[in-house]
Design an enzyme around this catalytic site. Structure first.
Site, mmCIF file in Angstrom:
data_model
loop_
_atom_site.group_PDB
_atom_site.id
_atom_site.type_symbol
_atom_site.label_atom_id
_atom_site.label_comp_id
_atom_site.label_asym_id
_atom_site.label_seq_id
_atom_site.Cartn_x
_atom_site.Cartn_y
_atom_site.Cartn_z
ATOM 1 N N CYS A 285 -9.700 -2.542 -6.155
ATOM 2 C CA CYS A 285 -9.268 -1.149 -6.284
ATOM 3 C C CYS A 285 -10.387 -0.163 -5.960
ATOM 4 O O CYS A 285 -10.158 1.041 -5.919
ATOM 5 C CB CYS A 285 -8.736 -0.891 -7.692
ATOM 6 S SG CYS A 285 -9.994 -1.053 -8.980
ATOM 7 N N PHE B 241 0.184 -13.072 -4.214
ATOM 8 C CA PHE B 241 -1.252 -13.165 -3.962
ATOM 9 C C PHE B 241 -1.702 -14.536 -3.462
ATOM 10 O O PHE B 241 -2.862 -14.711 -3.114
ATOM 11 C CB PHE B 241 -2.035 -12.805 -5.227
ATOM 12 C CG PHE B 241 -1.817 -11.384 -5.660
ATOM 13 C CD1 PHE B 241 -2.467 -10.343 -5.020
ATOM 14 C CD2 PHE B 241 -0.945 -11.082 -6.701
ATOM 15 C CE1 PHE B 241 -2.265 -9.032 -5.411
ATOM 16 C CE2 PHE B 241 -0.743 -9.774 -7.102
ATOM 17 C CZ PHE B 241 -1.396 -8.741 -6.452
ATOM 18 N N ASN C 147 -8.552 -3.892 -13.586
ATOM 19 C CA ASN C 147 -9.537 -2.909 -13.131
ATOM 20 C C ASN C 147 -10.363 -2.420 -14.321
ATOM 21 O O ASN C 147 -10.016 -2.638 -15.480
ATOM 22 C CB ASN C 147 -8.891 -1.775 -12.327
ATOM 23 C CG ASN C 147 -8.109 -0.800 -13.166
ATOM 24 O OD1 ASN C 147 -8.430 -0.509 -14.312
ATOM 25 N ND2 ASN C 147 -7.050 -0.271 -12.585
#
Length: 161
Positions: free
Chosen positions: A130, A59, A97
């Site tokens: 997401c 990332f 998430n």
């Protein structure tokens, strides 16, 4: 974070160095690592190192992080935390998430970290990568840096035992 004198004790005013160890795991929030490290380095008297998982490196670019990076398998960070001197502050910044954040196991784990005396810098609500809309995004870099500054400035630094 641990204080370390950087000048001789005979000097009239001793400048103290404080060490910040940033742990980063394989979450999209790792994108913020270069900015977080850069902003922490703007705080006078702070030295920064990073413990990163290999998955986190997907990332961000390690070349964009201007400090020492220590990396190993995912379980290394939990070993660092288990060996942590609990008289020193430890902050954690959850990022996941919304479904994961709302899961009862997460509630239990966050509660356990707080019971150890660790300080949560809470996640925030927004549209996540997401596609979820809700809690789970890591706190903004400015919020994290402000919390570090707050603790750093208290009585000239951190508790010493």
């Amino acid at each position: 974070m641990e204080p370390k004198p950087s000048c001789s004790a005979a000097a009239p005013s001793v400048e103290r160095k404080f060490h910040v160890l940033v742990g980063v795991t394989g979450s999209v929030a790792a994108l913020k690592l270069p900015l977080l490290v850069s902003r922490l380095l703007d705080i006078p008297g702070l030295e920064v190192a990073v413990v990163t998982t290999e998955r986190a490196k997907h990332f961000y670019s390690p070349q964009d992080v201007p400090v020492t990076l220590y990396s190993d398998a995912d379980e290394w960070e939990t070993c660092v935390i288990r060996a942590w001197d609990r008289s020193k502050p430890l902050f954690f910044c959850p990022a996941m998430n919304t479904a994961m954040w709302e899961h009862p196991i997460t509630v239990q784990q966050v509660g356990q970290l707080k019971a150890f005396g660790y300080v949560e810098i809470p996640c925030v609500a927004k549209k996540l990568v997401c596609g979820d809309q809700g809690l789970g995004a890591m706190a903004e870099v400015g919020t994290i840096v402000d919390k570090v500054k707050e603790v750093f400035s208290q009585d000239g630094g951190f508790q010493q035992n």
